[in-house]
Design a protein around this motif. Structure first.
Motif, PDB file in Angstrom:
ATOM      1  N   GLU A   1     -68.961  10.505  50.633  1.00  0.00           N
ATOM      2  CA  GLU A   1     -70.242  10.475  51.335  1.00  0.00           C
ATOM      3  C   GLU A   1     -70.448   9.140  52.042  1.00  0.00           C
ATOM      4  O   GLU A   1     -70.058   8.091  51.527  1.00  0.00           O
ATOM      5  N   GLY A   2     -71.064   9.218  53.239  1.00  0.00           N
ATOM      6  CA  GLY A   2     -71.381   8.019  53.993  1.00  0.00           C
ATOM      7  C   GLY A   2     -70.524   7.870  55.227  1.00  0.00           C
ATOM      8  O   GLY A   2     -69.662   8.707  55.520  1.00  0.00           O
ATOM      9  N   ASP A   3     -70.765   6.787  55.975  1.00  0.00           N
ATOM     10  CA  ASP A   3     -70.042   6.596  57.237  1.00  0.00           C
ATOM     11  C   ASP A   3     -69.073   5.411  57.224  1.00  0.00           C
ATOM     12  O   ASP A   3     -68.523   5.048  58.256  1.00  0.00           O
ATOM     13  N   LYS A   4     -68.847   4.827  56.028  1.00  0.00           N
ATOM     14  CA  LYS A   4     -67.888   3.719  55.911  1.00  0.00           C
ATOM     15  C   LYS A   4     -67.041   3.911  54.666  1.00  0.00           C
ATOM     16  O   LYS A   4     -67.560   4.233  53.592  1.00  0.00           O
ATOM     17  N   ILE A   5     -65.751   3.695  54.824  1.00  0.00           N
ATOM     18  CA  ILE A   5     -64.836   3.734  53.683  1.00  0.00           C
ATOM     19  C   ILE A   5     -63.840   2.584  53.801  1.00  0.00           C
ATOM     20  O   ILE A   5     -63.649   2.009  54.873  1.00  0.00           O
ATOM     21  N   VAL A   6     -63.194   2.299  52.674  1.00  0.00           N
ATOM     22  CA  VAL A   6     -62.099   1.341  52.629  1.00  0.00           C
ATOM     23  C   VAL A   6     -60.886   2.073  52.074  1.00  0.00           C
ATOM     24  O   VAL A   6     -60.986   2.793  51.079  1.00  0.00           O
ATOM     25  N   VAL A   7     -59.750   1.895  52.730  1.00  0.00           N
ATOM     26  CA  VAL A   7     -58.481   2.424  52.238  1.00  0.00           C
ATOM     27  C   VAL A   7     -57.728   1.228  51.677  1.00  0.00           C
ATOM     28  O   VAL A   7     -57.566   0.212  52.363  1.00  0.00           O
ATOM     29  N   GLU A   8     -57.294   1.328  50.432  1.00  0.00           N
ATOM     30  CA  GLU A   8     -56.584   0.224  49.775  1.00  0.00           C
ATOM     31  C   GLU A   8     -55.254   0.738  49.239  1.00  0.00           C
ATOM     32  O   GLU A   8     -55.221   1.693  48.463  1.00  0.00           O
ATOM     33  N   TYR A   9     -54.179   0.093  49.663  1.00  0.00           N
ATOM     34  CA  TYR A   9     -52.832   0.501  49.271  1.00  0.00           C
ATOM     35  C   TYR A   9     -52.119  -0.673  48.620  1.00  0.00           C
ATOM     36  O   TYR A   9     -51.927  -1.717  49.238  1.00  0.00           O
ATOM     37  N   TYR A  10     -51.736  -0.508  47.358  1.00  0.00           N
ATOM     38  CA  TYR A  10     -50.971  -1.518  46.626  1.00  0.00           C
ATOM     39  C   TYR A  10     -49.515  -1.084  46.557  1.00  0.00           C
ATOM     40  O   TYR A  10     -49.217   0.053  46.193  1.00  0.00           O
ATOM     41  N   GLU A  11     -48.630  -2.026  46.880  1.00  0.00           N
ATOM     42  CA  GLU A  11     -47.194  -1.763  46.830  1.00  0.00           C
ATOM     43  C   GLU A  11     -46.536  -2.857  45.981  1.00  0.00           C
ATOM     44  O   GLU A  11     -46.698  -4.044  46.269  1.00  0.00           O
ATOM     45  N   PRO A  12     -45.824  -2.469  44.920  1.00  0.00           N
ATOM     46  CA  PRO A  12     -45.182  -3.468  44.064  1.00  0.00           C
ATOM     47  C   PRO A  12     -44.038  -4.194  44.778  1.00  0.00           C
ATOM     48  O   PRO A  12     -43.509  -3.713  45.785  1.00  0.00           O
ATOM     49  N   LYS A  13     -43.650  -5.325  44.211  1.00  0.00           N
ATOM     50  CA  LYS A  13     -42.538  -6.121  44.728  1.00  0.00           C
ATOM     51  C   LYS A  13     -41.282  -5.261  44.876  1.00  0.00           C
ATOM     52  O   LYS A  13     -40.987  -4.423  44.027  1.00  0.00           O
ATOM     53  N   ASN A  14     -40.587  -5.472  45.983  1.00  0.00           N
ATOM     54  CA  ASN A  14     -39.306  -4.802  46.269  1.00  0.00           C
ATOM     55  C   ASN A  14     -39.416  -3.278  46.381  1.00  0.00           C
ATOM     56  O   ASN A  14     -38.440  -2.567  46.174  1.00  0.00           O
ATOM     57  N   GLN A  15     -40.592  -2.765  46.678  1.00  0.00           N
ATOM     58  CA  GLN A  15     -40.790  -1.334  46.891  1.00  0.00           C
ATOM     59  C   GLN A  15     -41.315  -1.132  48.313  1.00  0.00           C
ATOM     60  O   GLN A  15     -42.077  -1.947  48.817  1.00  0.00           O
ATOM     61  N   THR A  16     -40.885  -0.042  48.938  1.00  0.00           N
ATOM     62  CA  THR A  16     -41.351   0.249  50.290  1.00  0.00           C
ATOM     63  C   THR A  16     -41.766   1.707  50.384  1.00  0.00           C
ATOM     64  O   THR A  16     -40.970   2.598  50.109  1.00  0.00           O
TER      65      THR A  16
END
Length: 136
Positions: free
Chosen positions: A109-124
């Motif tokens: 709900e709402g008109d603003k969101i945040v997308v957060e992506y965590y990637e560990p060391k040496n991973q792609t």
């Protein structure tokens, strides 16, 4: 505490009439939002990294996303939340990878969101948001 299905079958099509049709709840905007062209990436002391992108779709009642590319490595996590973190969906992980490389999220709900992506060391991994759905 999940909903329990009681079985059975829907009415035959001939008894449903001609009123069948989808209900549109959002307008889909085609986009190309990736860690390479949007947002901010922060490198962590342990060698991992976090990418965050804020999406604002003015006057939307909700926002949901369709990822055209979604392939997370082991240990990676993706969250989507409101800026005040009152609504959070995720974590999406490698368990959410599909053969077609796509992922659709539920609306927030709402008109603003945040997308957060965590990637560990040496991973792609690979993520690309291909559509932002503006709820109305």
């Amino acid at each position: 505490m999940a909903q329990i299905s009681q079985g059975g079958f829907p009415l035959p099509e001939k008894l449903q009439g001609d009123s069948l049709g989808g209900i549109r709840f959002a307008y889909g905007f085609k986009v190309n939002i990736t860690p390479q062209n949007s947002g901010i990436t922060t490198f962590l002391p342990d060698g991992g990294k976090v990418w965050r992108a804020k999406i604002h779709s003015e006057d939307a009642t909700s926002i949901n996303l369709i990822f055209d590319k979604f392939h997370l490595p082991e240990g990676a996590k993706l969250f989507i939340y409101t800026p005040d973190r009152s609504q959070i969906i995720g974590a999406f992980t490698s368990e959410n990878n599909h053969e077609d490389g796509k992922l659709a999220t539920s609306p927030i709900e709402g008109d603003k969101i945040v997308v957060e992506y965590y990637e560990p060391k040496n991973q792609t991994g690979e993520i690309a948001i291909g559509q932002v759905n503006h709820g109305f």
